[in-house]
Design a protein around this motif. Sequence first.
Motif, PDB file in Angstrom:
ATOM      1  N   LYS A  31       0.851  -1.186   0.000  1.00  0.00           N
ATOM      2  CA  LYS A  31       0.000   0.000   0.000  1.00  0.00           C
ATOM      3  C   LYS A  31       0.888   1.237   0.000  1.00  0.00           C
ATOM      4  CE  LYS A  31      -3.490  -2.469   2.630  1.00  0.00           C
ATOM      5  NZ  LYS A  31      -2.811  -3.730   2.581  1.00  0.00           N
ATOM      6  N   LYS A  32       1.323   1.652  -1.174  1.00  0.00           N
ATOM      7  CA  LYS A  32       2.167   2.834  -1.304  1.00  0.00           C
ATOM      8  C   LYS A  32       1.566   3.751  -2.377  1.00  0.00           C
ATOM      9  CE  LYS A  32       6.311   0.319  -0.087  1.00  0.00           C
ATOM     10  NZ  LYS A  32       7.616  -0.160  -0.513  1.00  0.00           N
ATOM     11  N   PRO A  33       0.451   4.405  -2.054  1.00  0.00           N
ATOM     12  CA  PRO A  33      -0.171   5.263  -3.077  1.00  0.00           C
ATOM     13  C   PRO A  33       0.663   6.513  -3.335  1.00  0.00           C
ATOM     14  CG  PRO A  33      -1.322   5.494  -0.999  1.00  0.00           C
ATOM     15  CD  PRO A  33      -0.287   4.413  -0.813  1.00  0.00           C
ATOM     16  N   ASN A  34       0.665   6.943  -4.589  1.00  0.00           N
ATOM     17  CA  ASN A  34       1.286   8.207  -4.956  1.00  0.00           C
ATOM     18  C   ASN A  34       0.511   8.774  -6.143  1.00  0.00           C
ATOM     19  OD1 ASN A  34       2.358   7.137  -7.414  1.00  0.00           O
ATOM     20  ND2 ASN A  34       4.074   6.261  -6.274  1.00  0.00           N
ATOM     21  N   PRO A  35       0.731  10.021  -6.495  1.00  0.00           N
ATOM     22  CA  PRO A  35      -0.066  10.634  -7.566  1.00  0.00           C
ATOM     23  C   PRO A  35       0.040   9.917  -8.905  1.00  0.00           C
ATOM     24  CG  PRO A  35       1.108  12.315  -6.340  1.00  0.00           C
ATOM     25  CD  PRO A  35       1.599  10.996  -5.844  1.00  0.00           C
ATOM     26  N   LYS A  37       0.452   6.632  -9.417  1.00  0.00           N
ATOM     27  CA  LYS A  37      -0.355   5.422  -9.365  1.00  0.00           C
ATOM     28  C   LYS A  37      -1.849   5.732  -9.349  1.00  0.00           C
ATOM     29  CE  LYS A  37       2.825   2.283  -7.035  1.00  0.00           C
ATOM     30  NZ  LYS A  37       3.037   1.464  -5.828  1.00  0.00           N
ATOM     31  N   GLN A  38      -2.225   6.862  -8.824  1.00  0.00           N
ATOM     32  CA  GLN A  38      -3.633   7.225  -8.721  1.00  0.00           C
ATOM     33  C   GLN A  38      -4.170   7.888  -9.997  1.00  0.00           C
ATOM     34  OE1 GLN A  38      -5.452   6.294  -6.158  1.00  0.00           O
ATOM     35  NE2 GLN A  38      -3.679   5.446  -5.109  1.00  0.00           N
ATOM     36  N   SER A  39      -3.286   8.208 -10.934  1.00  0.00           N
ATOM     37  CA  SER A  39      -3.740   8.879 -12.148  1.00  0.00           C
ATOM     38  C   SER A  39      -4.406   7.888 -13.103  1.00  0.00           C
ATOM     39  CB  SER A  39      -2.567   9.566 -12.850  1.00  0.00           C
ATOM     40  OG  SER A  39      -1.666   8.588 -13.334  1.00  0.00           O
ATOM     41  N   THR A  40      -5.289   8.410 -13.922  1.00  0.00           N
ATOM     42  CA  THR A  40      -5.977   7.587 -14.905  1.00  0.00           C
ATOM     43  C   THR A  40      -5.049   7.347 -16.085  1.00  0.00           C
ATOM     44  OG1 THR A  40      -8.053   8.614 -14.248  1.00  0.00           O
ATOM     45  CG2 THR A  40      -8.042   7.421 -16.304  1.00  0.00           C
ATOM     46  N   TYR A  41      -4.946   6.097 -16.496  1.00  0.00           N
ATOM     47  CA  TYR A  41      -4.014   5.717 -17.559  1.00  0.00           C
ATOM     48  C   TYR A  41      -4.730   4.757 -18.489  1.00  0.00           C
ATOM     49  CZ  TYR A  41       0.066   3.565 -19.758  1.00  0.00           C
ATOM     50  OH  TYR A  41       0.972   3.101 -20.657  1.00  0.00           O
ATOM     51  N   GLU A  46      -2.328   9.848 -21.783  1.00  0.00           N
ATOM     52  CA  GLU A  46      -2.943  10.485 -20.619  1.00  0.00           C
ATOM     53  C   GLU A  46      -4.300  11.038 -21.024  1.00  0.00           C
ATOM     54  OE1 GLU A  46      -0.995  12.546 -17.799  1.00  0.00           O
ATOM     55  OE2 GLU A  46       0.972  11.659 -18.112  1.00  0.00           O
TER      56      GLU A  46
END
Length: 117
Positions: A31-35, A37-41, A46
Amino acid sequence: MSEWLLVGFFFLVGMIIPIGAITTAWILGPKKPNPVKQSTYECGIETVGDSWVQFKVQYYIFALVFLVFDVETVFLFPWAVKLGQLGLFAVVEGIVFISILIVGLVYTWRKGMLEWV
């Protein structure tokens, strides 16, 4: 009554295994969220704007029709291989099956669901 106990046991095991696997993955997963990983891809591009957009239902229907006729070949292949050894009843059943699929194809064609535009 023992048959129902066996059915209940299989039902219980069928529920425990997937729930246990999902719970284990949730507990042990990193569980290491960062921006990033959270972005839509999607497909290396993009997204611009909202990623939840409506798409044409025609594409979905076209895919379903393709799937129906793809599964048809799975059912018809063994029938076609043993056609010489089958009796009249099996041949008539195959013809009825193909006829139902042809009627479905004509229906979707006349409704214009096979058009891409």
